[in-house]
Structures are given as C-alpha cells and as structure tokens.
Design an enzyme around this catalytic site. Structure first.
Site, PDB file in Angstrom:
ATOM      1  N   CYS A 116       0.832  -1.195   0.000  1.00  0.00           N
ATOM      2  CA  CYS A 116       0.000   0.000   0.000  1.00  0.00           C
ATOM      3  C   CYS A 116       0.879   1.263   0.000  1.00  0.00           C
ATOM      4  O   CYS A 116       1.928   1.304   0.634  1.00  0.00           O
ATOM      5  CB  CYS A 116      -0.923   0.096   1.207  1.00  0.00           C
ATOM      6  SG  CYS A 116      -2.100  -1.240   1.307  1.00  0.00           S
ATOM      7  N   ARG A 138       3.942  -0.121  -4.837  1.00  0.00           N
ATOM      8  CA  ARG A 138       3.735  -0.649  -3.482  1.00  0.00           C
ATOM      9  C   ARG A 138       2.443  -1.460  -3.370  1.00  0.00           C
ATOM     10  O   ARG A 138       2.165  -2.048  -2.324  1.00  0.00           O
ATOM     11  CB  ARG A 138       3.682   0.512  -2.473  1.00  0.00           C
ATOM     12  CG  ARG A 138       4.947   1.312  -2.403  1.00  0.00           C
ATOM     13  CD  ARG A 138       4.789   2.466  -1.444  1.00  0.00           C
ATOM     14  NE  ARG A 138       4.544   1.996  -0.105  1.00  0.00           N
ATOM     15  CZ  ARG A 138       5.474   1.698   0.786  1.00  0.00           C
ATOM     16  NH1 ARG A 138       6.738   1.827   0.453  1.00  0.00           N
ATOM     17  NH2 ARG A 138       5.162   1.289   1.981  1.00  0.00           N
ATOM     18  N   TRP A 193      -2.560  -2.775  -1.613  1.00  0.00           N
ATOM     19  CA  TRP A 193      -2.114  -4.175  -1.712  1.00  0.00           C
ATOM     20  C   TRP A 193      -2.915  -4.876  -0.630  1.00  0.00           C
ATOM     21  O   TRP A 193      -2.641  -4.733   0.556  1.00  0.00           O
ATOM     22  CB  TRP A 193      -0.606  -4.257  -1.425  1.00  0.00           C
ATOM     23  CG  TRP A 193      -0.008  -5.602  -1.658  1.00  0.00           C
ATOM     24  CD1 TRP A 193       0.443  -6.100  -2.850  1.00  0.00           C
ATOM     25  CD2 TRP A 193       0.251  -6.616  -0.675  1.00  0.00           C
ATOM     26  NE1 TRP A 193       0.940  -7.364  -2.663  1.00  0.00           N
ATOM     27  CE2 TRP A 193       0.834  -7.709  -1.345  1.00  0.00           C
ATOM     28  CE3 TRP A 193       0.024  -6.726   0.696  1.00  0.00           C
ATOM     29  CZ2 TRP A 193       1.210  -8.880  -0.687  1.00  0.00           C
ATOM     30  CZ3 TRP A 193       0.394  -7.889   1.352  1.00  0.00           C
ATOM     31  CH2 TRP A 193       0.991  -8.946   0.662  1.00  0.00           C
ATOM     32  N   ASN A 248      -1.734   2.234   5.589  1.00  0.00           N
ATOM     33  CA  ASN A 248      -0.819   1.201   5.096  1.00  0.00           C
ATOM     34  C   ASN A 248      -0.384   0.386   6.303  1.00  0.00           C
ATOM     35  O   ASN A 248       0.070   0.951   7.290  1.00  0.00           O
ATOM     36  CB  ASN A 248       0.380   1.910   4.426  1.00  0.00           C
ATOM     37  CG  ASN A 248       1.598   1.028   4.238  1.00  0.00           C
ATOM     38  OD1 ASN A 248       2.714   1.513   4.286  1.00  0.00           O
ATOM     39  ND2 ASN A 248       1.416  -0.243   4.032  1.00  0.00           N
ATOM     40  N   GLY A 249      -0.567  -0.956   6.233  1.00  0.00           N
ATOM     41  CA  GLY A 249      -0.148  -1.804   7.354  1.00  0.00           C
ATOM     42  C   GLY A 249      -1.312  -2.642   7.850  1.00  0.00           C
ATOM     43  O   GLY A 249      -2.309  -2.828   7.142  1.00  0.00           O
ATOM     44  N   GLU A 252      19.371 -15.882  -7.681  1.00  0.00           N
ATOM     45  CA  GLU A 252      18.843 -14.570  -8.067  1.00  0.00           C
ATOM     46  C   GLU A 252      18.251 -14.604  -9.480  1.00  0.00           C
ATOM     47  O   GLU A 252      17.207 -14.009  -9.734  1.00  0.00           O
ATOM     48  CB  GLU A 252      19.974 -13.526  -7.944  1.00  0.00           C
ATOM     49  CG  GLU A 252      19.636 -12.118  -8.370  1.00  0.00           C
ATOM     50  CD  GLU A 252      18.482 -11.462  -7.592  1.00  0.00           C
ATOM     51  OE1 GLU A 252      18.022 -12.020  -6.583  1.00  0.00           O
ATOM     52  OE2 GLU A 252      18.032 -10.395  -8.046  1.00  0.00           O
ATOM     53  N   LYS A 278      14.371 -13.748 -10.367  1.00  0.00           N
ATOM     54  CA  LYS A 278      13.940 -12.740 -11.352  1.00  0.00           C
ATOM     55  C   LYS A 278      12.923 -13.353 -12.300  1.00  0.00           C
ATOM     56  O   LYS A 278      11.901 -12.760 -12.602  1.00  0.00           O
ATOM     57  CB  LYS A 278      15.133 -12.213 -12.175  1.00  0.00           C
ATOM     58  CG  LYS A 278      16.116 -11.327 -11.465  1.00  0.00           C
ATOM     59  CD  LYS A 278      15.582  -9.990 -10.996  1.00  0.00           C
ATOM     60  CE  LYS A 278      15.012 -10.049  -9.635  1.00  0.00           C
ATOM     61  NZ  LYS A 278      15.619  -9.448  -8.535  1.00  0.00           N
ATOM     62  N   GLU A 293       9.442 -14.181 -10.523  1.00  0.00           N
ATOM     63  CA  GLU A 293       8.618 -13.071 -10.029  1.00  0.00           C
ATOM     64  C   GLU A 293       8.021 -12.214 -11.130  1.00  0.00           C
ATOM     65  O   GLU A 293       6.948 -11.648 -10.952  1.00  0.00           O
ATOM     66  CB  GLU A 293       9.372 -12.213  -9.015  1.00  0.00           C
ATOM     67  CG  GLU A 293      10.496 -11.390  -9.555  1.00  0.00           C
ATOM     68  CD  GLU A 293      11.220 -10.598  -8.485  1.00  0.00           C
ATOM     69  OE1 GLU A 293      10.594 -10.219  -7.491  1.00  0.00           O
ATOM     70  OE2 GLU A 293      12.428 -10.347  -8.658  1.00  0.00           O
ATOM     71  N   HIS A 340      21.975 -34.965  -5.753  1.00  0.00           N
ATOM     72  CA  HIS A 340      21.332 -35.400  -4.509  1.00  0.00           C
ATOM     73  C   HIS A 340      19.808 -35.275  -4.577  1.00  0.00           C
ATOM     74  O   HIS A 340      19.150 -35.260  -3.548  1.00  0.00           O
ATOM     75  CB  HIS A 340      21.881 -34.596  -3.326  1.00  0.00           C
ATOM     76  CG  HIS A 340      23.366 -34.785  -3.150  1.00  0.00           C
ATOM     77  ND1 HIS A 340      23.923 -35.971  -2.747  1.00  0.00           N
ATOM     78  CD2 HIS A 340      24.403 -33.954  -3.394  1.00  0.00           C
ATOM     79  CE1 HIS A 340      25.244 -35.861  -2.712  1.00  0.00           C
ATOM     80  NE2 HIS A 340      25.554 -34.635  -3.113  1.00  0.00           N
ATOM     81  N   LYS A 390       6.802  -3.666  -3.689  1.00  0.00           N
ATOM     82  CA  LYS A 390       8.233  -3.347  -3.623  1.00  0.00           C
ATOM     83  C   LYS A 390       8.741  -3.381  -2.183  1.00  0.00           C
ATOM     84  O   LYS A 390       9.849  -3.841  -1.926  1.00  0.00           O
ATOM     85  CB  LYS A 390       8.460  -1.969  -4.242  1.00  0.00           C
ATOM     86  CG  LYS A 390       9.904  -1.499  -4.237  1.00  0.00           C
ATOM     87  CD  LYS A 390      10.624  -1.984  -5.456  1.00  0.00           C
ATOM     88  CE  LYS A 390      12.094  -1.620  -5.462  1.00  0.00           C
ATOM     89  NZ  LYS A 390      12.887  -2.609  -6.194  1.00  0.00           N
TER      90      LYS A 390
HETATM   91  C1  F6R Z   1      13.084  -9.311  -5.665  1.00  0.00           C
HETATM   92  C2  F6R Z   1      12.874  -8.300  -4.667  1.00  0.00           C
HETATM   93  C3  F6R Z   1      12.566  -8.721  -3.273  1.00  0.00           C
HETATM   94  C4  F6R Z   1      13.330  -7.824  -2.281  1.00  0.00           C
HETATM   95  C5  F6R Z   1      12.929  -8.168  -0.845  1.00  0.00           C
HETATM   96  C6  F6R Z   1      13.723  -7.381   0.162  1.00  0.00           C
HETATM   97  O1  F6R Z   1      13.352  -8.760  -6.908  1.00  0.00           O
HETATM   98  O2  F6R Z   1      12.921  -7.141  -4.955  1.00  0.00           O
HETATM   99  O3  F6R Z   1      12.882 -10.057  -3.085  1.00  0.00           O
HETATM  100  O4  F6R Z   1      14.692  -8.015  -2.476  1.00  0.00           O
HETATM  101  O5  F6R Z   1      11.567  -7.914  -0.666  1.00  0.00           O
HETATM  102  O6  F6R Z   1      13.541  -6.012  -0.018  1.00  0.00           O
HETATM  103  P1  F6R Z   1      14.531  -4.950   0.640  1.00  0.00           P
HETATM  104  O7  F6R Z   1      15.856  -5.110  -0.013  1.00  0.00           O
HETATM  105  O8  F6R Z   1      13.898  -3.627   0.375  1.00  0.00           O
HETATM  106  O9  F6R Z   1      14.593  -5.286   2.090  1.00  0.00           O
END
Ligand code: F6R
Length: 592
Positions: free
Chosen positions: A2, A27, A74, A100-101, A465, A469, A472, A488, A587
């Site tokens: 949010c 967000r 959200w 938000n929360g 990673e 990517k 997601e 394994h 985010k």
């Molecule tokens: C993946 C991504 C998330 C963040 C995670 C931590 O692309 O962006 O996995 O890395 O939510 O976020 P921060 O770094 O803001 O604590």
C-alpha cells in the site's frame, strides 16, 4: 504494501495526489482512491485496479480542493473491491482515512464499535481507525488521533483529514514508512520519497510513534504523549529524472541499464570515504548477515567474499527465519542488515532484536532516512538512485559493490583488488551491449513452464537470483540450485523439456561444473551455458550460450547477473506481463 499520500497547499490536490499515487503504485495496485475536501464536504472516489482506472473515473470532474489524501492498495484484509478500497470514512462521512499496514486487534475494536451502534461498510481493518477517530473527535483532529493511537495494535502508517477542519492532515507512523515533504506554501505526506520528488527534495522521515500535524504553512511533530519533537529536514540527493522511465519501456529495463552507473557511483563512495567504519571488522567473533529476497542473495555473496578475505566466521540468514529462531547473539557479533528499501519488516525487526542483545548493527540501504537507516548503529548507502521496478536489479549489484569493498578492506592487496572493482562499470556496459542477443534467446524459451538455474561457489547465489527474477516477473516456475547438489535429488527433474541455465565462468569450480553439465546432458537436459566469451568447451556443451567478458574470479557475479535479469525481463515483456508491477508483489514488504 500500500502507498499513501497527503497534500495540503494552494494547488489542485487531485493532481498532486494522482501523480504521487502513480509513483507509489509499485507498493500495491489492487485498487486506488482519493479523498478531497470539496466545497466543505469530503468527496471520495475509488476504483478497483490500477491508478489509471481512478484517473479515468475522475476525468472531467471539476475538483478544486487544495487538500486531500490518496491510497494505492495491496490487499491484506478484505478482497480487492471498491468497498474495501481506501479512503475509508466514518459514519458521518466527514472523516477520511488512508492506511498502510495491519491493525492486528481490529476484530476486537470492531466489535466494541459495533456494540455502540457503529455500522461498518467494508471488511478492512482500516475502517476501525475512521470510526475511532470520529468517536473521539471534539473539534480537534490531532487530539482525536492522539486518543485513537493507543487503542491500535499492529504496524501501520495512516493519514486522516476531516471536512470540519479543512486545513490540516494528521499523519501517524508506527512500523510502516511515512515521510513529510516540505514545500513552499504546500506540504506533503507520503509512504516513500519518489512519490513527492516532483514537488520537493526536502524531507523529514518520521520515526515510529511520531504523529504529524500538517498544514499549508506548518509541520508539527509530536510523540504519542503529545510532546513536541524537533526533527532535521534532510535534502535527498535524488532528482526527478532518476525516478522517470527516460525513454525505456519499463523501469526494470532502465534500471538494468543503469547498473554500470549505480555500481560506479557506489564504488566512488570508497574514494569519498563513505564506507569508513569506526571499528575493525576483524575484531568481531562473527559476522551475521540478515536480509530478505534479492538482498539475501547479495548477502550470500558477501559471505563468500568476507569469509575469504576477513577470515572470520560469516553467516547469512533470511531475516524472516532469524526472528523466530533461537540464534545466540552477543556483543561480539557484527550484524549486517541489507535492505534496498530499509523498511522491510522482517529485516528491521531482526536487526533491532540483534541490537537489543548487544550486537553492533550496520545497515546497508538505498533509501536515506529509512527506518533501518535510523535504527542501526551505522549505515552504509548504496548509491543506486531510486529503484521503482518491483524486481530489484541495480540495487543488487550496488549492494555487491559495498559488500566486496568491506570484504577486501583488510587485505594487504586491497588497493589492487579495489582497482579491479573500478574496472567493473566498463565491463558491465559490455555485457549490456549483448541485450539484443539475449532478447532473441529469451523469446526461444518464453513458452517453457519450468527452468533450472545452476551455479557453484560465487555463481550459486547468482543462480538463486536469476531464478527469482524469472519467477517473479514471468510467473514461470524456476529454481536456483547449487550445481553440485543436483545429484542429490533435483537431477530427477531433468528431461528434454527442462531448460537448465548453467552459470560457469572459469573460476575454481569450473571443471566441477562441466562435470555437472555432463550429468545433465546424459539425461537429455537442454543446457544454456553462461560463461566467458570464447569458452569453446562450454559452447560445445551448450544448446545455447551467453558470453561475458573474462573477469577475475571474485567479480564474475557482477557480470553474470546482467544476462539473467535481461533474460527474465524479455520473457515477461514478450508474454505481455506487467514487468514493473508483477501480480501479488509489492516493492516494500512492511508486513511480517
Ligand atoms: C526481488 C525483490 C525482493 C526484495 C525483498 C527485500 O526482486 O525485490 O525479493 O529483495 O523484498 O527487499 P529490501 O531489499 O527492500 O529489504
């Protein structure tokens, strides 16, 4: 999780709110809404879907209000629908709230309010805030908020306004981010700095438990007991251009291409002594790195480098796991909490818990003034500029630059090693020059349902990673795995329909990885090799191949991640997906 925004000034509030909401959309994007004080009454407009739906429905409405609040959602409590969208109002319709929360005790509060005859319209936890404030309101909004806050449990940030005092917005921060923006004859509240960057760079980040009374010409901050707090205004170094797409189709693509600059600027931090610490890293018994998601993958790489150069035990844990595990912590531990946003709840609370138990906490964040920045003993900043795409890219490689610098800071060869680091931006540009080739390759695999990513040693976190990517943003199931662990178990997944991306630069485990590739080929798996250009052996073993410039073993992750980011991006874009705002994600994850 949010985004909220508030504006009081002389300009049409709706324009400021919509511009801010578009910047906050990363967000959350289930629904959006605004409330304005229009001709002495609260006017509310909300719509399911993205901000553009809200803009469409506001189109043509003559809205002159110069005060208002807005929200992009959200969903946590209550499905995404118009009734559950924010702002929420009290029964009189004269008080409006955006939140938000999570209000954890909302059920109990709702029952109490219902017993007093208050009728609820939505299934949200937020609505209790509007009704409580209404219950306590006796002509002073700030006072009503002061009486409401002690009733609420959970973590939240909210903004509230009333048509009875159409010149003020009251904002509260408790666990979720809220910043004040200071303008001339106008002031702002927002979840995040980029939302108000077009209007001001002068910011006051609020701390937990702070309440702000925002008016056109004044900003007064209080603690929950009503004591005035004097806070510094910070000037953020980000400019508005850095928060625009700049001709790229998506923020994610722009941010992938910004990596040479982001890493270059971060490395410059060493020259300008940004990363000097007032203690000796080697004086600690152990280094414990805590982070989530992509930041965790950066931490994993940091642990390899720090183990090698500092020669002290280094552990990495998901912050979400650390919090509820009985990990012994003492004042002999150094905790490095890594978070792009500096607001991730799991990371913040883990760092706070380690600090309480005596550890020294360094945070590594991209957002100045964020909660983690303020709550840790020392902060190191990545100089990546604002990252808007939900999938982290440039902040990841910038985090790596800081972690590598810390790792080699005690090495007798540190100057030579840092010299190698400073050659990176140029080499990263070279990899980006292959974007069109990677796009062609990505389209070939865009219809796959599953993919494996394998790597060993420093390429193992890159496999994790790369897989993150892809899943997601393209919703293709992808798994990152240590290449040596295949035998394994996961090797059972291999058949001709399973593409396997193998990251194999010529490093200390290169030959071992080639043996792992043989094991895949024997089982008719399809190998996409990612290694040094001209590596004829790897080219010969791979159905498809991505080449990168040869580089010193330590630094290959800075290069190998770029093709994987691009690969995921081009697949998601080809599938017509919303790259910058993938489904179900936000985010900044400010809930546990
Ligand atoms: C993946 C991504 C998330 C963040 C995670 C931590 O692309 O962006 O996995 O890395 O939510 O976020 P921060 O770094 O803001 O604590």
């Amino acid at each position: 999780m949010c985004g909220i925004i508030g504006y009081v000034g002389k300009n049409p509030a709706v324009l400021v709110l919509l511009e801010g909401l578009e910047r906050l959309e990363y967000r959350g994007y289930d629904s959006a809404g605004v409330a304005l004080v229009e001709n002495g009454h609260i006017f509310v407009e909300k719509k399911v879907g993205k901000i553009r739906e809200l803009i469409r429905s506001l189109w043509g409405k003559p809205l002159k209000a110069t005060i208002g609040i807005g929200h992009t959602r959200w969903a946590t409590h209550g499905e995404p629908c118009e009734i559950n969208a924010h702002p929420h109002t009290d029964m009189s319709g004269e008080i409006a709230v955006v939140h938000n929360g999570i209000i954890e005790n909302y059920r109990e509060l709702k029952e109490k309010l219902q017993a007093k005859g208050i009728e609820f319209k939505s299934q949200t936890d937020t609505e209790v805030i509007a009704h409580l404030i209404s219950l306590y309101y006796e002509g002073d909004l700030l006072e009503a908020v002061m009486k409401t806050v002690p009733q609420l449990r959970g973590s939240y940030a909210f903004c509230v306004m009333t048509s009875r005092e159409p010149h003020r917005i009251v904002g509260v921060r408790y666990g979720n981010p809220l910043v004040v923006g200071i303008g001339e004859d106008e002031n702002f509240l927002a979840s995040d700095i980029p939302a108000i960057l077009p209007f001001t760079r002068h910011i006051i980040p609020l701390s937990d438990g702070e309440i702000v009374d925002l008016r056109i010409d004044s900003v007064d901050i209080y603690d929950t007991e009503g004591n005035r707090i004097v806070k510094d205004v910070i000037s953020v170094p980000w400019d508005i251009i850095s928060a625009e797409k700049g001709g790229f189709k998506h923020f994610m693509l722009k941010e992938i291409f910004e990596q040479p600059k982001a890493v270059g600027d971060t490395i410059k931090g060493y020259i300008s002594r940004d990363y000097l610490l007032p203690f000796d890293l080697k004086s600690f018994r152990r280094i414990l790195i805590l982070a989530c998601g992509t930041s965790y993958h950066a931490g994993l790489l940091g642990s390899y480098w720090m183990g090698k150069y500092l020669q002290i035990p280094v552990e990495v844990m998901y912050a979400s796991e650390f919090r509820y595990a009985d990990v012994p912590i003492s004042d002999k531990d150094l905790v490095i909490a890594i978070s792009q946003s500096g607001e991730t709840a799991d990371t913040r609370y883990s760092a706070l818990s380690a600090k309480e138990r005596g550890a020294t906490v360094i945070s590594l964040v991209n957002v100045m003034g964020s909660a983690l920045d303020r709550e840790s003993d020392y902060t190191l900043y990545t100089h990546a500029g604002p990252e808007i795409g939900v999938a982290a890219t440039k902040t990841f490689t910038s985090q790596l630059a800081v972690l590598y610098g810390l790792a080699v800071s005690h090495s007798p060869k540190k100057d030579q090693l840092m010299e190698r680091l400073s050659a990176l931006p140029h080499l990263m540009e070279e990899v980006l020059g292959e974007a069109e080739l990677i796009k062609k390759l990505a389209l070939k695999y865009a219809n796959k349902k599953n993919m494996l990513y394998l790597g060993r040693y420093l390429s193992y976190p890159i496999a994790l990673e790369g897989a993150l990517k892809l899943k997601e943003i393209s919703y293709i199931h992808a798994e990152g795995y240590p290449a040596g662990e295949m035998k394994h178990g996961p090797i059972a997944l291999i058949d001709e329909s399973m593409p396997v991306m193998v990251i194999a630069p010529k490093d200390r485990v290169y030959e071992k990885v080639l043996s792992n590739i043989e094991e895949i080929l024997t089982r008719r798996g399809t190998v996409i090799g990612l290694g040094f250009k001209e590596d004829k052996t790897l080219i010969g073993m791979s159905k498809d191949f991505i080449g990168m410039p040869e580089i010193f073993e330590d630094l290959s992750p800075f290069l190998s991640i770029i093709p994987l980011q691009l690969f995921a991006y081009y697949i998601a874009d080809h599938l017509g997906l919303d790259v910058d705002q993938p489904r179900n994600l936000a985010k900044t994850v400010t809930v546990e």
